[in-house]
Design a protein around this motif. Structure first.
Motif, PDB file in Angstrom:
ATOM      1  N   LEU A 189       0.827  -1.208   0.000  1.00 38.67           N
ATOM      2  CA  LEU A 189       0.000   0.000   0.000  1.00 38.67           C
ATOM      3  C   LEU A 189       0.862   1.260   0.000  1.00 38.67           C
ATOM      4  CD1 LEU A 189      -2.760  -1.055   2.561  1.00 38.67           C
ATOM      5  CD2 LEU A 189      -3.046  -0.759   0.095  1.00 38.67           C
ATOM      6  N   VAL A 190       1.962   1.224   0.760  1.00 36.01           N
ATOM      7  CA  VAL A 190       2.858   2.382   0.791  1.00 36.01           C
ATOM      8  C   VAL A 190       3.603   2.514  -0.538  1.00 36.01           C
ATOM      9  CG1 VAL A 190       4.879   3.404   1.901  1.00 36.01           C
ATOM     10  CG2 VAL A 190       3.143   2.266   3.301  1.00 36.01           C
ATOM     11  N   GLN A 191       4.135   1.405  -1.036  1.00 40.98           N
ATOM     12  CA  GLN A 191       4.922   1.431  -2.268  1.00 40.98           C
ATOM     13  C   GLN A 191       4.104   1.923  -3.455  1.00 40.98           C
ATOM     14  OE1 GLN A 191       5.611  -2.250  -4.350  1.00 40.98           O
ATOM     15  NE2 GLN A 191       7.808  -1.868  -4.489  1.00 40.98           N
ATOM     16  N   THR A 192       2.831   1.546  -3.499  1.00 39.84           N
ATOM     17  CA  THR A 192       1.964   1.913  -4.624  1.00 39.84           C
ATOM     18  C   THR A 192       1.183   3.202  -4.354  1.00 39.84           C
ATOM     19  OG1 THR A 192       0.215   0.463  -3.760  1.00 39.84           O
ATOM     20  CG2 THR A 192       1.705  -0.466  -5.403  1.00 39.84           C
ATOM     21  N   HIS A 193       1.496   3.852  -3.223  1.00 41.55           N
ATOM     22  CA  HIS A 193       0.869   5.128  -2.857  1.00 41.55           C
ATOM     23  C   HIS A 193      -0.642   5.030  -2.674  1.00 41.55           C
ATOM     24  CE1 HIS A 193       4.711   7.081  -3.556  1.00 41.55           C
ATOM     25  NE2 HIS A 193       4.781   6.470  -4.729  1.00 41.55           N
ATOM     26  N   LYS A 194      -1.083   3.854  -2.243  1.00 37.63           N
ATOM     27  CA  LYS A 194      -2.496   3.708  -1.894  1.00 37.63           C
ATOM     28  C   LYS A 194      -2.774   4.298  -0.515  1.00 37.63           C
ATOM     29  CE  LYS A 194      -4.109   1.618  -5.545  1.00 37.63           C
ATOM     30  NZ  LYS A 194      -5.140   2.258  -6.397  1.00 37.63           N
ATOM     31  N   VAL A 195      -1.730   4.432   0.288  1.00 34.54           N
ATOM     32  CA  VAL A 195      -1.824   5.178   1.537  1.00 34.54           C
ATOM     33  C   VAL A 195      -0.697   6.200   1.539  1.00 34.54           C
ATOM     34  CG1 VAL A 195      -2.885   3.339   2.883  1.00 34.54           C
ATOM     35  CG2 VAL A 195      -0.388   3.492   2.784  1.00 34.54           C
ATOM     36  N   THR A 196      -0.905   7.302   2.244  1.00 29.59           N
ATOM     37  CA  THR A 196       0.092   8.371   2.285  1.00 29.59           C
ATOM     38  C   THR A 196       1.067   8.101   3.414  1.00 29.59           C
ATOM     39  OG1 THR A 196      -1.594   9.910   1.526  1.00 29.59           O
ATOM     40  CG2 THR A 196       0.442  10.855   2.418  1.00 29.59           C
ATOM     41  N   GLY A 197       2.160   7.435   3.099  1.00 28.97           N
ATOM     42  CA  GLY A 197       3.157   7.147   4.117  1.00 28.97           C
ATOM     43  C   GLY A 197       2.603   6.273   5.226  1.00 28.97           C
ATOM     44  N   PHE A 198       3.458   5.503   5.849  1.00 25.45           N
ATOM     45  CA  PHE A 198       2.987   4.597   6.886  1.00 25.45           C
ATOM     46  C   PHE A 198       4.211   3.999   7.570  1.00 25.45           C
ATOM     47  CE2 PHE A 198       0.539   1.017   8.604  1.00 25.45           C
ATOM     48  CZ  PHE A 198      -0.682   1.643   8.883  1.00 25.45           C
ATOM     49  N   PRO A 199       4.528   4.418   8.798  1.00 23.51           N
ATOM     50  CA  PRO A 199       5.708   3.876   9.462  1.00 23.51           C
ATOM     51  C   PRO A 199       5.540   2.405   9.820  1.00 23.51           C
ATOM     52  CG  PRO A 199       4.486   5.311  10.948  1.00 23.51           C
ATOM     53  CD  PRO A 199       3.845   5.445   9.612  1.00 23.51           C
ATOM     54  N   LEU A 200       6.552   1.611   9.482  1.00 22.83           N
ATOM     55  CA  LEU A 200       6.533   0.173   9.743  1.00 22.83           C
ATOM     56  C   LEU A 200       7.788  -0.202  10.521  1.00 22.83           C
ATOM     57  CD1 LEU A 200       5.526  -0.781   6.121  1.00 22.83           C
ATOM     58  CD2 LEU A 200       4.113  -1.260   8.104  1.00 22.83           C
ATOM     59  N   ALA A 201       7.616  -0.628  11.758  1.00 27.98           N
ATOM     60  CA  ALA A 201       8.749  -1.008  12.600  1.00 27.98           C
ATOM     61  C   ALA A 201       8.729  -2.514  12.835  1.00 27.98           C
ATOM     62  CB  ALA A 201       8.693  -0.271  13.934  1.00 27.98           C
ATOM     63  N   LEU A 202       9.858  -3.170  12.565  1.00 28.24           N
ATOM     64  CA  LEU A 202      10.019  -4.597  12.837  1.00 28.24           C
ATOM     65  C   LEU A 202      10.821  -4.758  14.115  1.00 28.24           C
ATOM     66  CD1 LEU A 202      11.046  -5.894   9.283  1.00 28.24           C
ATOM     67  CD2 LEU A 202       8.758  -5.712  10.259  1.00 28.24           C
ATOM     68  N   VAL A 203      10.339  -5.570  15.047  1.00 26.53           N
ATOM     69  CA  VAL A 203      11.047  -5.810  16.304  1.00 26.53           C
ATOM     70  C   VAL A 203      11.612  -7.224  16.269  1.00 26.53           C
ATOM     71  CG1 VAL A 203      10.879  -5.924  18.810  1.00 26.53           C
ATOM     72  CG2 VAL A 203       9.520  -4.230  17.541  1.00 26.53           C
TER      73      VAL A 203
END
Length: 277
Positions: A189-203
């Motif tokens: 969704l972020v890569q295709t700009h279906k959403v405007t930015g979106f922080p993704l944190a992996l723990v």
């Protein structure tokens, strides 16, 4: 019953939810509503049944939107339902939930056991809003005891919409196929700009590091994604760093959106007042 997904852990006695209906024991159906929807063996009967399914699907969106519309800032936390309570990942997820609540976020999970339970627990212990988005499954699972706002869905796609629509970001703990699904859907969704930015944190560096190395080497090298795409993911072992990254990145993205909206408004105003040729 075994199951390969993150959802494959029964919570006996919690009950099987079919929309608003609670079922236990022999009342639990052998097929889920999703299976009925996606089956290709109904012949021409779908002409008569699918319009009613559309109404049911619509009702799930209406119920979800209505229940979550006023929760305020929220972050979705994902991870395995199989994680035991004495595992380090469980403790980290509790801390993630607590820190998110202390930062003013509602915590959204799938409502089940394992990592989901841990994040909900941390949120409740910190006095925050703890949300569970459950799903109809062919075995008993139910909501964990730390959910104080729970919604049960029949359809995965309706549920997945809620995870993204009402969250300012994701914190992703170690998990299986269900966790991978949510992670890569958000990335897409972020890569295709279906959403405007979106922080993704992996723990979990040990758990996620190999995946990121593969993306940065094999996937990027073959041109399947751009060199900048792996940077959409922030990897850490520290729950506090994950929460702070989501908070800072979310605030930066909201500021960028506000600035862009203001520039657009000014441009429209200027165009409206400029002399026509």
């Amino acid at each position: 019953m075994s199951n390969a997904s993150d959802e494959g852990v029964a919570q006996r006695g919690a009950g099987y939810h079919k929309g608003p209906v609670l079922l236990r024991g022999r009342q639990i159906p052998k097929q889920t509503t999703d299976q009925h929807l996606l089956t290709g063996t109904e012949g021409a009967d779908w002409v008569h049944t699918d319009p009613w399914r559309v109404m049911r699907i619509q009702s799930e969106f209406v119920e979800g939107f209505g229940a979550l519309a006023e929760i305020g800032p929220a972050v979705s936390v994902f991870g395995s339902a199989r994680t035991p309570r004495d595992h380090d990942d469980y403790d980290r997820a509790v801390k993630v939930g607590r820190l998110l609540a202390e930062a003013g976020y509602a915590v959204i999970t799938g409502g089940g056991p394992g990592i989901m339970e841990a994040a909900n627990k941390g949120a409740v212990e910190a006095g925050g809003l703890s949300i569970g988005l459950g799903i109809e499954l062919p075995f008993e699972q139910g909501m964990n005891e730390y959910v104080n706002l729970g919604i049960n869905f029949r359809y995965f796609f309706a549920r997945k919409t809620m995870f993204v629509k009402y969250a300012q970001g994701f914190v992703v703990m170690p998990g299986g196929f269900g966790t991978f699904d949510e992670l890569f859907e958000a990335l897409t969704l972020v890569q295709t700009h279906k959403v405007t930015g979106f922080p993704l944190a992996l723990v979990g560096r040990e758990y996620w590091g190999g995946l990121l190395d593969w993306i940065r080497s094999t996937v990027v090298d073959r041109g399947m994604v751009s060199e900048a795409d792996p940077d959409l993911l922030h990897l850490t072992d520290d729950p506090a760093e994950a929460v702070e990254y989501v908070r800072e990145r979310s605030e930066a993205l909201r500021a960028e959106e506000a600035e862009a909206a203001e520039e657009l408004e000014q441009a429209q105003a200027a165009a409206a007042t400029s002399p026509r040729a």
